[in-house]
Design a protein around this motif. Structure first.
Motif, short mmCIF file in Angstrom:
data_model
loop_
_atom_site.label_atom_id
_atom_site.label_comp_id
_atom_site.label_asym_id
_atom_site.label_seq_id
_atom_site.Cartn_x
_atom_site.Cartn_y
_atom_site.Cartn_z
N TRP A 191 -9.54 -2.26 -8.59
CA TRP A 191 -8.14 -1.85 -8.69
C TRP A 191 -7.20 -3.05 -8.64
O TRP A 191 -7.46 -4.03 -7.94
CB TRP A 191 -7.77 -0.94 -7.51
N GLN A 192 -6.09 -2.94 -9.36
CA GLN A 192 -4.99 -3.86 -9.11
C GLN A 192 -4.41 -3.51 -7.74
O GLN A 192 -4.43 -2.35 -7.33
CB GLN A 192 -3.92 -3.74 -10.19
N HIS A 193 -3.90 -4.51 -7.03
CA HIS A 193 -3.45 -4.24 -5.67
C HIS A 193 -2.03 -4.75 -5.42
O HIS A 193 -1.51 -5.59 -6.15
CB HIS A 193 -4.40 -4.91 -4.66
N SER A 194 -1.45 -4.20 -4.39
CA SER A 194 -0.17 -4.67 -3.85
C SER A 194 -0.37 -4.98 -2.37
O SER A 194 -1.32 -4.50 -1.74
CB SER A 194 0.92 -3.60 -4.01
N LEU A 195 0.55 -5.76 -1.82
CA LEU A 195 0.54 -6.03 -0.39
C LEU A 195 1.70 -5.28 0.25
O LEU A 195 2.86 -5.45 -0.13
CB LEU A 195 0.67 -7.53 -0.12
N VAL A 196 1.38 -4.41 1.21
CA VAL A 196 2.38 -3.64 1.92
C VAL A 196 2.22 -3.93 3.41
O VAL A 196 1.18 -3.62 4.00
CB VAL A 196 2.23 -2.12 1.65
N ASP A 197 3.21 -4.56 4.00
CA ASP A 197 3.14 -4.98 5.40
C ASP A 197 1.90 -5.82 5.67
O ASP A 197 1.22 -5.68 6.69
CB ASP A 197 3.15 -3.76 6.34
N GLY A 198 1.58 -6.68 4.71
CA GLY A 198 0.46 -7.59 4.88
C GLY A 198 -0.90 -6.98 4.63
O GLY A 198 -1.91 -7.64 4.86
N LYS A 199 -0.93 -5.72 4.14
CA LYS A 199 -2.21 -5.05 3.90
C LYS A 199 -2.36 -4.72 2.42
O LYS A 199 -1.39 -4.43 1.72
CB LYS A 199 -2.30 -3.75 4.72
N TYR A 200 -3.61 -4.78 1.95
CA TYR A 200 -3.91 -4.45 0.56
C TYR A 200 -3.79 -2.94 0.33
O TYR A 200 -4.24 -2.13 1.14
CB TYR A 200 -5.34 -4.87 0.21
N GLU A 201 -3.19 -2.57 -0.81
CA GLU A 201 -3.16 -1.19 -1.25
C GLU A 201 -3.31 -1.15 -2.76
O GLU A 201 -2.99 -2.12 -3.46
CB GLU A 201 -1.84 -0.51 -0.86
N ARG A 202 -3.79 -0.01 -3.27
CA ARG A 202 -3.84 0.16 -4.72
C ARG A 202 -2.42 0.11 -5.29
O ARG A 202 -1.50 0.72 -4.76
CB ARG A 202 -4.50 1.49 -5.07
N LYS A 203 -2.28 -0.60 -6.39
CA LYS A 203 -0.96 -0.82 -6.96
C LYS A 203 -0.44 0.43 -7.67
O LYS A 203 -1.21 1.17 -8.31
CB LYS A 203 -1.01 -1.98 -7.96
N LYS A 204 0.85 0.69 -7.55
CA LYS A 204 1.50 1.84 -8.17
C LYS A 204 2.49 1.38 -9.23
O LYS A 204 2.99 0.25 -9.21
CB LYS A 204 2.22 2.68 -7.12
N ASP A 205 2.77 2.30 -10.18
CA ASP A 205 3.77 2.00 -11.20
C ASP A 205 5.16 2.37 -10.69
O ASP A 205 5.33 2.77 -9.52
CB ASP A 205 3.44 2.71 -12.51
N ALA A 206 6.15 2.29 -11.57
CA ALA A 206 7.54 2.54 -11.18
C ALA A 206 7.76 3.99 -10.74
O ALA A 206 8.70 4.27 -9.98
CB ALA A 206 8.47 2.20 -12.33
N ASP A 207 6.88 4.89 -11.18
CA ASP A 207 7.00 6.30 -10.80
C ASP A 207 6.19 6.65 -9.55
O ASP A 207 6.09 7.82 -9.18
CB ASP A 207 6.56 7.20 -11.95
N GLY A 208 5.58 5.65 -8.95
CA GLY A 208 4.82 5.88 -7.73
C GLY A 208 3.39 6.36 -7.96
O GLY A 208 2.72 6.77 -7.01
N LYS A 209 2.92 6.30 -9.20
CA LYS A 209 1.55 6.70 -9.50
C LYS A 209 0.64 5.48 -9.51
O LYS A 209 1.04 4.39 -9.94
CB LYS A 209 1.49 7.40 -10.86
N PHE A 210 -0.60 5.67 -9.04
CA PHE A 210 -1.54 4.57 -9.01
C PHE A 210 -1.86 4.10 -10.42
O PHE A 210 -2.08 4.91 -11.33
CB PHE A 210 -2.84 4.96 -8.30
#
Length: 355
Positions: free
Chosen positions: A218-237
């Motif tokens: 998965w592409q990922h994002s960092l949220v509060d220093g933790k890895y998460e699956r990245k979402k698009d502008a509509d909030g979908k993975f």
């Protein structure tokens, strides 16, 4: 077995996202691998330094499941066997190693994972799936039929008895402040896991099984220093990457007839394997099966003649096949006499292969 509706909805939703397009133009030639028998013990610790592994060849690097797009990160596998276990070593390059699913039989592909698919008898029914993430959390399940059949049964609470697996991290898990090298997954799957009857000897010495491996990334994002699956502008993975040993031609691992061939050689030293010609005949039967499904979806009835499914002459290795389509009250059979073995090969309306 009681299957939670919520879990089934998630899985079927996942499959609808990845698509179940069936088409002969997406036909593929399965990969092959010769797994040698090992006489030396293998310690399942996630370390590839065992002497036995040094004697085994790596597969070619994994490819995209559907097309010729080169995967962003490399993945490769080695395989061995003995009288007790099927041994698998996966080397997974990954600059950001992360995982947060710790409970067995959760939906592991919500993390980056490595997946094993095994169909011992090659009839596309009653096959096995195993998914493991970088925390070494396993999800093992048994499927009575591929997901493309509406009446399949998924045994989510089935576990592989005696499964051994270990992960070795080359870097630091869940640390976004550095760049990792990757992780190594080592496993031993007992042959006894695949027994259908008490006294069955199912160790596939000098035989082949249908096998495939998949890596979900998965592409990922960092949220509060933790890895998460990245979402698009509509909030979908964002959609995941699917990298596999033997490409499927469609974004769907649940077409077992397209999986690779692993031949378990008991010969000392190197051995070779050639896909039997009858297997190629089976591929053509499955092309007709997919054409029948497309015809039914369009016309709400099964085709009653093969010319409604294809106008092409069907041949394998310069031998013309003469399949016969027989309709009955519950569906249809397509049969053909193999020009190579003289066996009658049959495929049913639910995709099951009979010999």
């Amino acid at each position: 077995m009681y299957l939670k509706i919520q879990w089934l909805t998630v899985v079927m939703g996942f499959l609808s996202v990845v698509g179940l397009a069936q088409s002969k133009k997406n036909s593929v030639t399965p990969k092959t691998y010769v797994a040698s028998k090992t006489t030396n013990p293998i310690v399942i610790d996630g370390d590839e330094s065992d002497v036995s592994w040094s004697k085994a060849d790596w597969t070619a690097l994994f490819e995209d499941i559907e097309n010729d797009v080169k995967p962003k990160y490399a993945t490769k596998v080695k395989m061995l066997w003995d009288e007790t276990n099927f041994y698998i070593l996966a080397k997974i390059d990954e600059p950001h190693i992360w995982a947060d699913l710790k409970q067995r039989d959760t939906i592991i592909f919500y993390n980056n994972d490595f997946e094993v698919f095994i169909d011992p008898d090659g009839d596309t029914f009653n096959y096995y799936e195993l998914e493991i993430n970088a925390l070494n959390t396993a999800w093992d399940l048994f499927l009575s039929k591929p997901y493309r059949e509406n009446d399949n049964v998924v045994l989510n609470d089935w576990n592989i008895p005696g499964l051994k697996s270990a992960v070795k991290i080359k870097g630091t898990l869940n640390n976004p402040n550095d760049t990792d090298e990757g992780w190594v997954l080592e496993m031993a799957i007992p042959w006894a896991s695949y027994k259908k009857s008490y006294n069955e000897n199912n160790v596939p010495a000098d035989k082949f099984w249908r096998v495939n491996f998949s890596r979900v990334n998965w592409q990922h994002s960092l949220v509060d220093g933790k890895y998460e699956r990245k979402k698009d502008a509509d909030g979908k993975f964002l959609p995941e990457y699917n990298w596999v040993w033997s490409p499927q031609g469609v974004i769907n691992m649940h077409e077992p007839e397209k999986w690779g061939y692993v031949y378990f050689s008991s010969k000392e030293g190197k051995d070779s394997f050639t896909i039997p010609q009858d297997e190629k005949v089976k591929w053509e039967l499955y092309n007709l099966y997919r054409a029948q499904k497309e015809y039914y979806q369009k016309n709400k009835v099964w085709a009653k003649s093969l010319t409604s499914l294809t106008k092409e002459v069907i041949s394998v290795d310069n031998k013309i096949l003469k399949p016969i389509l027989e309709n009955h009250s519950a569906g249809y059979n397509i049969s053909v006499k193999s020009p190579f073995s003289n066996k009658i090969l049959i495929i049913k309306e639910d995709g099951r292969f009979l010999e």
